[in-house]
Each structure stands twice: as C-alpha cells, then as structure tokens.
Design an enzyme around this catalytic site. Structure first.
Site, PDB file in Angstrom:
ATOM      1  N   LYS A   1       1.910 -25.124   0.336  1.00 30.58           N
ATOM      2  CA  LYS A   1       2.377 -24.372  -1.107  1.00 30.58           C
ATOM      3  C   LYS A   1       0.942 -24.139  -1.699  1.00 30.58           C
ATOM      4  O   LYS A   1       0.517 -24.217  -2.780  1.00 30.58           O
ATOM      5  CB  LYS A   1       2.943 -25.452  -2.062  1.00 30.58           C
ATOM      6  CG  LYS A   1       4.300 -25.956  -1.348  1.00 30.58           C
ATOM      7  CD  LYS A   1       4.888 -26.771  -2.453  1.00 30.58           C
ATOM      8  CE  LYS A   1       6.244 -27.429  -1.954  1.00 30.58           C
ATOM      9  NZ  LYS A   1       6.109 -28.371  -0.819  1.00 30.58           N
TER      10      LYS A   1
ATOM     11  N   HIS B   1      -1.653 -22.102  -3.962  1.00 30.72           N
ATOM     12  CA  HIS B   1      -1.550 -21.309  -5.256  1.00 30.72           C
ATOM     13  C   HIS B   1      -3.007 -21.301  -5.844  1.00 30.72           C
ATOM     14  O   HIS B   1      -3.682 -22.007  -6.064  1.00 30.72           O
ATOM     15  CB  HIS B   1      -0.779 -22.220  -6.226  1.00 30.72           C
ATOM     16  CG  HIS B   1      -0.329 -21.711  -7.507  1.00 30.72           C
ATOM     17  ND1 HIS B   1       0.463 -22.332  -8.429  1.00 30.72           N
ATOM     18  CD2 HIS B   1      -1.036 -20.639  -8.066  1.00 30.72           C
ATOM     19  CE1 HIS B   1       0.546 -21.399  -9.416  1.00 30.72           C
ATOM     20  NE2 HIS B   1      -0.258 -20.300  -9.201  1.00 30.72           N
TER      21      HIS B   1
ATOM     22  N   THR C   1      11.977 -28.346  -7.512  1.00 27.12           N
ATOM     23  CA  THR C   1      13.286 -29.174  -7.882  1.00 27.12           C
ATOM     24  C   THR C   1      13.018 -30.452  -8.861  1.00 27.12           C
ATOM     25  O   THR C   1      13.934 -31.068  -9.411  1.00 27.12           O
ATOM     26  CB  THR C   1      14.130 -29.617  -6.634  1.00 27.12           C
ATOM     27  OG1 THR C   1      13.167 -30.205  -5.966  1.00 27.12           O
ATOM     28  CG2 THR C   1      14.833 -28.413  -6.172  1.00 27.12           C
TER      29      THR C   1
ATOM     30  N   PRO D   1      -6.014 -14.504  -5.353  1.00 27.61           N
ATOM     31  CA  PRO D   1      -5.395 -13.841  -4.061  1.00 27.61           C
ATOM     32  C   PRO D   1      -6.454 -14.001  -2.950  1.00 27.61           C
ATOM     33  O   PRO D   1      -5.966 -14.274  -1.861  1.00 27.61           O
ATOM     34  CB  PRO D   1      -5.286 -12.354  -4.601  1.00 27.61           C
ATOM     35  CG  PRO D   1      -4.738 -12.624  -5.940  1.00 27.61           C
ATOM     36  CD  PRO D   1      -5.525 -13.484  -6.577  1.00 27.61           C
ATOM     37  N   ASN D   2      -7.844 -13.709  -3.199  1.00 22.04           N
ATOM     38  CA  ASN D   2      -8.557 -13.810  -2.022  1.00 22.04           C
ATOM     39  C   ASN D   2      -8.637 -15.057  -1.589  1.00 22.04           C
ATOM     40  O   ASN D   2      -8.907 -15.357  -0.036  1.00 22.04           O
ATOM     41  CB  ASN D   2     -10.040 -13.439  -2.911  1.00 22.04           C
ATOM     42  CG  ASN D   2     -11.075 -13.392  -1.760  1.00 22.04           C
ATOM     43  OD1 ASN D   2     -11.182 -12.478  -0.993  1.00 22.04           O
ATOM     44  ND2 ASN D   2     -12.231 -14.204  -1.809  1.00 22.04           N
ATOM     45  N   THR D   3      -8.611 -16.371  -2.107  1.00 24.02           N
ATOM     46  CA  THR D   3      -8.689 -17.530  -1.783  1.00 24.02           C
ATOM     47  C   THR D   3      -7.260 -17.934  -1.062  1.00 24.02           C
ATOM     48  O   THR D   3      -7.228 -18.428   0.197  1.00 24.02           O
ATOM     49  CB  THR D   3      -8.997 -18.767  -2.778  1.00 24.02           C
ATOM     50  OG1 THR D   3     -10.116 -18.409  -3.422  1.00 24.02           O
ATOM     51  CG2 THR D   3      -8.770 -20.044  -2.350  1.00 24.02           C
TER      52      THR D   3
END
Ligand code: C5P
Length: 241
Positions: A65, A67, A127, A70-72
């Site tokens: 997951k 997050h 969830t 963007p580059n990383t």
C-alpha cells in the site's frame, strides 16, 4: 476469454514473520491456489529475500500500500516489478499523479526487464475506518461515496483495479465495468471462524458478485489442514459457478 479457474482466484495471506511457517504454507498450498499475499508484517521482517522465496514456488501480491510523492512511489513500484510480483498496490488517496506514476513505472520497469508488468491496484478506504473516523480526518459524507470516487479515480489514472471489501463488489463492478480487477479480502466460508472480520462474504458469493481475486488468510492458514481447507473452498466456488 474464459474466467480463471477457481483455484487461480485465491490468494492466501501469508501474515507471518516466520520464514519457516511461510515456507511450509507455500509448500503445501502452491499447487492448490493462485498465489500468496505478502503484506507489511512479512515484508518488514523477511524483506525481498522472503518474497523471492515465495516467488520460487508461486505468484505473489505485494500488499505494501504505497503512499508517497509520485517519484518515490514510482521507485518503489520499479523495485517491486523487478522482484517479479504479479500484483502490487498504492493508496488511491495519494492522488492521480501518484497513481499514474505508479502505472507508468510498472510498465517501464517490466519492459526494461523483459517481463510482464505487475497489475497495479488502488486501495480506496480502509475498512477499519468508520464514518466517524473519516469525519475526524476531514472526509465528510458516506464511506461508500468515497470508495466509488477513489475507485473511479484509480481507473482514470490507469490502474488495473482496486482492493475492496465484499460489500463494495457490486457497486464497483457497476461503476468501473468488467476488466477492472476487484481483489477482495474479508472472505469467510460458512464453516470458518470469523475472527476479527465483521462484514464477511463466502468465497462463492464474492465470486458471484464479481470479485476477480479473493484474499483468504486464516480460514486456510489456521485450519488444521490448510491444503484440505483450500480444496474445500475451491470446490465450493466451482459448485456455485
Ligand atoms: O485471515 P484473514 O482472511 O482475515 O486475512 C485477510 C487478509 O486481508 C489480511 O492480510 C488482512 O490484513 C487483509 N485485509 C483485510 N481487510 C481489508 C484489507 C485487507 O482483511 N479491508
């Protein structure tokens, strides 16, 4: 194209920090299921070497997951692609640019390595968060609306699908159409203990609703005979099809 065989739709969650436990499960289950899900617990303890051990016998979904900027995230996806995993995921709330960078990174790294790119999935709303939790982090309105919004955003950014709960399968199949992968945890056969899962669906029902892959942990891994449990689930899906 015919749908994948029931057994290929099952991904067994390897939620362990013990390589021997993982290896034993992989040994008895590799021929019975489609692959294994490797999450943060396994990866933090056992690392890429642990992933390679699994990949020696079966496909894997690297459920980390991502997050970040963007580059990383693109760098992390390139590394996951080179490992050779089949599925990988990012938080859709990281935004369009981050998701698009992830999709591009998977394609480019795979082309450079001469391999098939992993499918990149979005994670919508965890969830574990209820509507009060979402309100507290500044997200107003029903969770289902946010789930659909983030699934559509994932699709528009070029992702291959999303991870979703059983109760969202029908909504997202309708919103995103066929061909958009729905990977679904929270699966419990009638005969298995629910554990800490509250809103569950049986394997056959999840497939009937439109799930592509089922993530199943304890009903298989904690069963007295994991291989028999996996076979029983496959038979139930096949009988209902
Ligand atoms: O043992 P169980 O079948 O509940 O395992 C389900 C797996 O799917 C676990 O790795 C869990 O972290 C993951 N998961 C989940 N529910 C979500 C998202 C992921 O159970 N909503």
């Amino acid at each position: 194209m015919s749908p994948p065989a029931a057994k290929d739709r099952i991904l067994v969650a390897l939620d362990t920090v013990d390589l021997t436990v993982a290896q034993d499960l992989v040994r008895v289950l590799a021929g019975e299921v489609g692959g294994f899900k490797i999450g943060k617990e396994f990866f933090t303890a056992l690392g890429p070497e642990g992933v390679r051990t699994v990949l020696g016998s079966a496909p894997a979904f690297l459920d980390l997951k991502f997050h970040d900027i963007p580059n990383t995230v693109a760098g992390a996806i390139r590394a996951a692609t080179r490992l050779g995993v089949r599925l990988v995921n990012v938080h859709a709330s990281g935004g369009t640019a981050m998701m698009a960078a992830a999709a591009t990174a998977a394609r480019e790294a795979a082309a450079a390595a001469g391999i098939t790119p992993p499918k990149v999935l979005g994670v919508t709303v965890l969830t574990s968060l209820d509507e009060a939790d979402l309100e507290a982090v500044g997200q107003h309105g029903p969770a289902a609306v946010q789930v659909e919004r983030l699934a559509r955003l994932s699709q528009a950014a070029g992702l291959d699908g999303v991870v979703c709960s059983p109760r969202e399968i029908a909504l997202l199949r309708q919103a995103c159409g066929t061909g958009f992968l729905l990977v679904v945890p929270g699966i419990r056969p009638d005969w298995a203990a629910k554990g800490d899962q509250k809103r569950v669906t049986t394997p056959a029902k999840a497939c009937a609703l439109g799930a592509d892959y089922l993530v199943i942990g304890r009903p298989i891994t904690a069963a007295p005979e994991p291989q028999a449990a996996a076979r029983r689930i496959v038979a139930e899906i096949e009988e209902a099809a």
